[in-house]
Design an enzyme around this catalytic site. Structure first.
Site, PDB file in Angstrom:
ATOM      1  CG  LEU A   1      45.718  55.182  51.901  1.00 35.50           C
ATOM      2  CD1 LEU A   1      45.043  55.195  53.258  1.00 35.50           C
ATOM      3  CD2 LEU A   1      44.660  55.031  50.816  1.00 35.50           C
TER       4      LEU A   1
ATOM      5  CG  HIS B   1      46.541  62.478  56.789  1.00 35.03           C
ATOM      6  ND1 HIS B   1      45.834  62.426  55.618  1.00 35.03           N
ATOM      7  CD2 HIS B   1      47.607  63.281  56.531  1.00 35.03           C
ATOM      8  CE1 HIS B   1      46.423  63.180  54.703  1.00 35.03           C
ATOM      9  NE2 HIS B   1      47.510  63.697  55.219  1.00 35.03           N
TER      10      HIS B   1
HETATM   11  P1  AMP Z   1      50.322  65.766  54.187  1.00 39.73           P
HETATM   12  O1  AMP Z   1      48.955  66.162  54.628  1.00 39.73           O
HETATM   13  O2  AMP Z   1      50.370  65.140  52.834  1.00 39.73           O
HETATM   14  O3  AMP Z   1      51.335  66.875  54.375  1.00 39.73           O
HETATM   15  O4  AMP Z   1      50.763  64.604  55.167  1.00 39.73           O
HETATM   16  C1  AMP Z   1      50.790  64.806  56.550  1.00 39.73           C
HETATM   17  C2  AMP Z   1      51.551  63.672  57.176  1.00 39.73           C
HETATM   18  O5  AMP Z   1      50.879  62.441  56.908  1.00 39.73           O
HETATM   19  C3  AMP Z   1      52.977  63.546  56.637  1.00 39.73           C
HETATM   20  O6  AMP Z   1      53.859  63.248  57.712  1.00 39.73           O
HETATM   21  C4  AMP Z   1      52.858  62.398  55.677  1.00 39.73           C
HETATM   22  O7  AMP Z   1      54.075  61.692  55.496  1.00 39.73           O
HETATM   23  C5  AMP Z   1      51.819  61.527  56.356  1.00 39.73           C
HETATM   24  N1  AMP Z   1      51.189  60.637  55.387  1.00 39.73           N
HETATM   25  C6  AMP Z   1      50.585  60.985  54.224  1.00 39.73           C
HETATM   26  N2  AMP Z   1      50.166  59.898  53.563  1.00 39.73           N
HETATM   27  C7  AMP Z   1      50.522  58.824  54.302  1.00 39.73           C
HETATM   28  C8  AMP Z   1      50.385  57.418  54.161  1.00 39.73           C
HETATM   29  N3  AMP Z   1      49.797  56.865  53.099  1.00 39.73           N
HETATM   30  N4  AMP Z   1      50.869  56.621  55.153  1.00 39.73           N
HETATM   31  C9  AMP Z   1      51.476  57.156  56.229  1.00 39.73           C
HETATM   32  N5  AMP Z   1      51.641  58.470  56.435  1.00 39.73           N
HETATM   33  C10 AMP Z   1      51.170  59.310  55.487  1.00 39.73           C
END
Ligand code: AMP
Length: 284
Positions: free
Chosen positions: A192, A37
């Site tokens: 991650l 994030h």
């Molecule tokens: P989430 O909180 O899981 O909904 O993720 C929020 C944003 O962070 C989304 O656009 C995800 O694709 C991105 N995200 C989550 N994990 C990663 C990661 N390991 N690398 C890059 N972006 C991430």
């Protein structure tokens, strides 16, 4: 940094930004933030005058109530990280503030041009409707110049691109730019994820085999066919105690349809590590 919980207050701040012709970067998240994030947030802070991060566990995108209940939450720790990154506004509404009861229960259906018929869409019915419901609402509230999403959720990124660039709704988003950001991994290769918090140390070690197998598959792709690589990835991961593949699909990076060659292909995997559902992908 201001933490805002009301839509009205957010709208007022965003109107003030528009009046001052400030560029606004939005990073939608569900909290339990990690360096993946943070990579999106750093980019949003550096490319815009104002950075807004939403922290909202969106109930309408969960088709499994237990997954929703067990989703890790820690707004205080998230706020600390976001403050250190130079974020201006954190939007952390309750579900009741975000939606009326009717909207939570609605059978709202959005046309994704078929992108939702495969992989995550097939396994999690209604998931992408819920994602688009919350993301479009955030876009209307924030009117961002740019919005940042991770390639970790590759199908989600493809669907958001579709919504903003090719759907019936596209005119309502104006010149909004969708920015895809690369997957951030631990040094071990494990992608991650907030859900990694639910893994024991032993499970984390086991889960390493997911990315390890995906990286190996790039080598296999040099001599094997698409279907052979697909089989080999599934068999290799399933052979490890504690891992079970839900699907591994090798598809075109734009259409998400199955491919016969590795040109412009991406492999997307979902694996259960115990009860925890992990996703990852690799571009060939
Ligand atoms: P989430 O909180 O899981 O909904 O993720 C929020 C944003 O962070 C989304 O656009 C995800 O694709 C991105 N995200 C989550 N994990 C990663 C990661 N390991 N690398 C890059 N972006 C991430």
């Amino acid at each position: 940094m201001q933490i805002i919980t009301s839509k009205q207050e957010l709208l007022q701040h965003m109107e003030a930004c528009q009046k001052q012709h400030k560029t606004v970067g939005l990073v939608p998240t569900m909290g339990a933030l990690h360096q993946g994030h943070a990579s999106l947030v750093k980019r949003a802070v550096s490319e815009n005058d104002v950075c807004v991060v939403s922290v909202f566990i969106n109930p309408t995108q969960f088709n499994n109530q237990e997954d929703l209940l067990k989703y890790p939450r820690n707004l205080e720790r998230d706020a600390e990280l976001l403050r250190s990154l130079g974020v201006h506004f954190v939007f952390a509404p309750t579900p009741e503030e975000m939606y009326s009861q009717q909207e939570i229960n609605s059978t709202f259906h959005f046309d994704f041009g078929g992108l939702d018929q495969v992989m995550e869409g097939k396994m999690r019915p209604g998931h992408f409707n819920g994602v688009v419901q919350v993301v479009s609402r955030l876009f209307y509230l924030v009117h961002p110049t740019r919005a940042y999403f991770g390639e970790k959720d590759y199908q989600q990124l493809a669907i958001i691109h579709f919504m903003v660039e090719r759907s019936k709704l596209k005119d309502t988003f104006g010149t909004l730019q969708i920015i895809g950001c690369p997957i951030v991994r631990e040094a071990s290769g494990l992608a991650l994820s907030s859900r990694n918090e639910r893994l024991s140390d032993a499970q984390k070690q086991t889960a390493l085999n997911i990315s390890k197998t995906l990286f190996a598959s790039r080598e296999w792709a040099k001599t094997m066919s698409v279907s052979e690589v697909q089989r080999q990835v599934i068999d290799t991961i399933n052979a490890i105690d504690g891992l079970e593949v839900e699907y591994y699909e090798i598809v075109d990076q734009s259409t998400l349809l199955p491919v016969k060659t590795f040109d412009h292909a991406i492999g997307c995997v979902t694996v259960y590590c115990g009860e925890v559902r992990l996703i990852d992908n690799i571009q060939y």
